[in-house]
Design a protein around this motif. Structure first.
Motif, PDB file in Angstrom:
ATOM      1  N   ARG A 105       3.974   2.033  18.451  1.00  0.00           N
ATOM      2  CA  ARG A 105       4.109   0.707  19.024  1.00  0.00           C
ATOM      3  C   ARG A 105       3.656   0.776  20.479  1.00  0.00           C
ATOM      4  N   HIS A 155      12.412   2.097  18.330  1.00  0.00           N
ATOM      5  CA  HIS A 155      13.248   1.310  17.412  1.00  0.00           C
ATOM      6  C   HIS A 155      14.538   0.827  18.091  1.00  0.00           C
ATOM      7  N   MET A 179      13.555  -2.265  20.055  1.00  0.00           N
ATOM      8  CA  MET A 179      13.177  -3.306  19.089  1.00  0.00           C
ATOM      9  C   MET A 179      14.421  -3.933  18.442  1.00  0.00           C
ATOM     10  N   ARG A 187      13.559 -11.522  18.794  1.00  0.00           N
ATOM     11  CA  ARG A 187      12.881 -11.083  17.563  1.00  0.00           C
ATOM     12  C   ARG A 187      13.819 -11.228  16.361  1.00  0.00           C
ATOM     13  N   GLU A 210       9.746  -5.700   1.260  1.00  0.00           N
ATOM     14  CA  GLU A 210       9.614  -5.496   2.705  1.00  0.00           C
ATOM     15  C   GLU A 210       8.756  -4.262   2.946  1.00  0.00           C
ATOM     16  N   GLY A 238       7.985  -1.596   5.553  1.00  0.00           N
ATOM     17  CA  GLY A 238       8.493  -1.018   6.806  1.00  0.00           C
ATOM     18  C   GLY A 238       9.961  -1.342   7.001  1.00  0.00           C
ATOM     19  N   THR A 239      10.830  -0.441   6.505  1.00  0.00           N
ATOM     20  CA  THR A 239      12.277  -0.687   6.544  1.00  0.00           C
ATOM     21  C   THR A 239      12.859  -0.500   7.940  1.00  0.00           C
ATOM     22  N   THR A 276      16.385  -5.576   8.627  1.00  0.00           N
ATOM     23  CA  THR A 276      15.828  -6.772   7.977  1.00  0.00           C
ATOM     24  C   THR A 276      16.066  -6.770   6.459  1.00  0.00           C
ATOM     25  N   GLU A 326       9.588   2.785   3.596  1.00  0.00           N
ATOM     26  CA  GLU A 326       9.487   3.281   4.971  1.00  0.00           C
ATOM     27  C   GLU A 326       8.754   4.610   4.933  1.00  0.00           C
ATOM     28  N   MET A 327       7.672   4.698   5.702  1.00  0.00           N
ATOM     29  CA  MET A 327       6.869   5.920   5.648  1.00  0.00           C
ATOM     30  C   MET A 327       7.390   7.016   6.585  1.00  0.00           C
ATOM     31  N   LEU A 383      13.467   7.748   9.706  1.00  0.00           N
ATOM     32  CA  LEU A 383      13.956   6.371   9.596  1.00  0.00           C
ATOM     33  C   LEU A 383      14.411   6.060   8.181  1.00  0.00           C
ATOM     34  N   THR A 420       4.609   4.903   1.641  1.00  0.00           N
ATOM     35  CA  THR A 420       3.841   3.851   2.304  1.00  0.00           C
ATOM     36  C   THR A 420       3.792   2.664   1.335  1.00  0.00           C
ATOM     37  N   SER A 421       3.423   1.527   1.857  1.00  0.00           N
ATOM     38  CA  SER A 421       3.323   0.354   0.982  1.00  0.00           C
ATOM     39  C   SER A 421       2.255   0.576  -0.088  1.00  0.00           C
ATOM     40  N   GLU A 438       7.159  -6.566   9.486  1.00  0.00           N
ATOM     41  CA  GLU A 438       7.096  -6.672  10.946  1.00  0.00           C
ATOM     42  C   GLU A 438       6.493  -5.359  11.408  1.00  0.00           C
ATOM     43  N   THR A 439       5.171  -5.294  11.311  1.00  0.00           N
ATOM     44  CA  THR A 439       4.447  -4.067  11.657  1.00  0.00           C
ATOM     45  C   THR A 439       3.353  -4.424  12.676  1.00  0.00           C
TER      46      THR A 439
HETATM   47  C1  LIG Z   1       8.463  -2.427  13.616  1.00  0.00           C
HETATM   48  S1  LIG Z   1       9.363  -1.556  12.417  1.00  0.00           S
HETATM   49  C2  LIG Z   1      10.291  -2.839  11.708  1.00  0.00           C
HETATM   50  C3  LIG Z   1      11.475  -2.360  10.922  1.00  0.00           C
HETATM   51  C4  LIG Z   1      12.309  -3.454  10.272  1.00  0.00           C
HETATM   52  N1  LIG Z   1      11.543  -4.169   9.267  1.00  0.00           N
HETATM   53  C5  LIG Z   1      12.794  -4.440  11.316  1.00  0.00           C
HETATM   54  O1  LIG Z   1      12.128  -5.481  11.487  1.00  0.00           O
HETATM   55  O2  LIG Z   1      13.793  -4.176  11.974  1.00  0.00           O
HETATM   56  C6  LIG Z   1       8.104  -1.213  11.276  1.00  0.00           C
HETATM   57  C7  LIG Z   1       8.347   0.006  10.414  1.00  0.00           C
HETATM   58  O3  LIG Z   1       7.367  -0.013   9.400  1.00  0.00           O
HETATM   59  C8  LIG Z   1       6.976   1.297   9.091  1.00  0.00           C
HETATM   60  N2  LIG Z   1       5.669   1.135   8.458  1.00  0.00           N
HETATM   61  C9  LIG Z   1       4.536   0.693   9.051  1.00  0.00           C
HETATM   62  N3  LIG Z   1       3.550   0.570   8.154  1.00  0.00           N
HETATM   63  C10 LIG Z   1       4.069   0.951   6.952  1.00  0.00           C
HETATM   64  C11 LIG Z   1       3.532   1.035   5.637  1.00  0.00           C
HETATM   65  N4  LIG Z   1       2.286   0.680   5.377  1.00  0.00           N
HETATM   66  N5  LIG Z   1       4.336   1.487   4.656  1.00  0.00           N
HETATM   67  C12 LIG Z   1       5.622   1.834   4.912  1.00  0.00           C
HETATM   68  N6  LIG Z   1       6.178   1.778   6.136  1.00  0.00           N
HETATM   69  C13 LIG Z   1       5.412   1.326   7.149  1.00  0.00           C
HETATM   70  C14 LIG Z   1       7.029   2.025  10.415  1.00  0.00           C
HETATM   71  O4  LIG Z   1       7.239   3.411  10.234  1.00  0.00           O
HETATM   72  C15 LIG Z   1       8.210   1.336  11.108  1.00  0.00           C
HETATM   73  O5  LIG Z   1       9.386   2.052  10.940  1.00  0.00           O
END
Ligand SMILES: C[S@@+](CC[C@H](N)C(=O)[O-])C[C@H]1O[C@@H](n2cnc3c(N)ncnc32)[C@H](O)[C@@H]1O
Length: 304
Positions: free
Chosen positions: A8, A26, A29, A35, A55, A57-58, A63, A79-80, A84, A107-108, A127-128
């Motif tokens: 980030r 985090h 955030m 937010r 969702e 990105g956990t 969320t 969550e990758m 976390l 990953t997604s 929220e990435t």
């Molecule tokens: C900004 S955080 C938001 C976490 C949570 N959703 C929130 O809003 O509180 C984004 C998370 O997404 C994960 N992430 C980003 N791209 C991803 C993907 N393609 N697949 C899985 N996880 C991902 C990151 O590692 C990060 O922990």
């Protein structure tokens, strides 16, 4: 001392002894109330009662827990980041939502490929977004969303608008470049490692002369195929040296937004997109800039 950059924005300076892999942004955030409120408003606005949610990105689980609390039938979340993922598993259990929230350390793309989800979700949330939108894997997340979504799937955020303005600021430019020599010592090779796309800055901490109004420079959705290169037109309202563009985004969350607008005090930094070489701009002239897919900018033309 070591400066820790993670995905980030800049994360702060910590003694070397404390360097660790955990994405420490985090904390700020999760403490960003603007937010979190906007995300909750979106969930209420769309209504998720008895819905299937995906969702991407956990994070720590906040969320996914919001969705479960608001009545979702099932929340698939991936969550990758391994640390976390383990944090979220514990948080979900502690809040007694392990029957509703299905969490995967993937990953997604991996989750979608696995076939775990048998049907398109009713809602996809992600929220990435980093300060300049595309840096946290925007394009691959968008591809995954297009793969799994149906025409009825609600995607949150549904649109992300990016605004920007030209600035003169040697101070900001020099966060990424050295100029001159150091008492006869040449160090210019470090400039081979300057960021060419954009980097995070706290806009209000620097001396800046604005050179144009703030304009909408781009618009992103997860369902539009390739955005390609966009051109933006800036009309200089001052004469000066343009070092680049400051940008910020507004991502629509139902009736509300999440944003790194410099008028708000959230956890995101603003993005500075440096020009490869500063240019002289003249008040009244028009400057066309290309905004590339990776967030870099290039000057295309100047009209008097
Ligand atoms: C900004 S955080 C938001 C976490 C949570 N959703 C929130 O809003 O509180 C984004 C998370 O997404 C994960 N992430 C980003 N791209 C991803 C993907 N393609 N697949 C899985 N996880 C991902 C990151 O590692 C990060 O922990």
């Amino acid at each position: 001392m070591v400066l820790l950059y993670k995905k980030r924005d800049v994360i702060g300076i910590q003694p070397m002894i404390m360097e660790r892999k955990f994405p420490t942004w985090h904390f700020s955030m999760l403490n960003d109330k603007l937010r979190n409120e906007a995300i909750k408003e979106a969930i209420t606005y769309y209504g998720v009662d008895n819905k299937v949610v995906l969702e991407i990105g956990t994070g720590a689980g906040l969320t996914a827990i919001y969705f479960a609390k608001h009545g979702a039938k099932v929340v698939y979340t991936c969550e990758m980041d391994e640390q976390l993922y383990h944090v979220a598993v514990k948080n979900i259990k502690e809040n007694n939502f392990e029957n509703i929230i299905k969490i995967y350390h993937m990953t997604s793309s991996e989750l979608i490929k696995s076939g775990i989800m048998k049907e398109p979700p009713d809602v996809i949330f992600t929220e990435t977004l980093d300060c300049g939108i595309v840096g946290e894997g925007f394009w691959s997340v968008a591809k995954d969303i297009r793969t799994i979504a149906s025409s009825n799937t609600k995607i949150i955020p549904d649109i992300i608008k990016q605004y920007g303005f030209m600035i003169e600021s040697e101070e900001i430019y020099n966060q990424n470049k050295i100029s001159g020599n150091f008492n006869g010592i040449k160090l210019t090779h470090i400039n081979d490692h300057s960021t060419t796309t954009y980097f995070p800055i706290r806009y209000n901490n620097f001396n800046v002369k604005t050179l144009s109004e703030s304009m909408k420079i781009n618009e992103y959705t997860y369902t539009t195929l390739e955005h390609g290169i966009r051109s933006s037109k800036f009309i200089a309202y001052r004469t000066g040296i343009c070092h680049g563009i400051i940008s910020y985004f507004q991502a629509r969350m139902g009736p509300s937004i999440i944003s790194n607008d410099l008028r708000d005090k959230g956890h995101w930094h603003q993005a500075f997109h440096p020009l490869q070489e500063p240019i002289n701009v003249k008040a009244g002239n028009t400057y066309i800039m290309k905004i590339n897919k990776n967030g870099s900018i290039t000057i295309v033309s100047e009209k008097g």
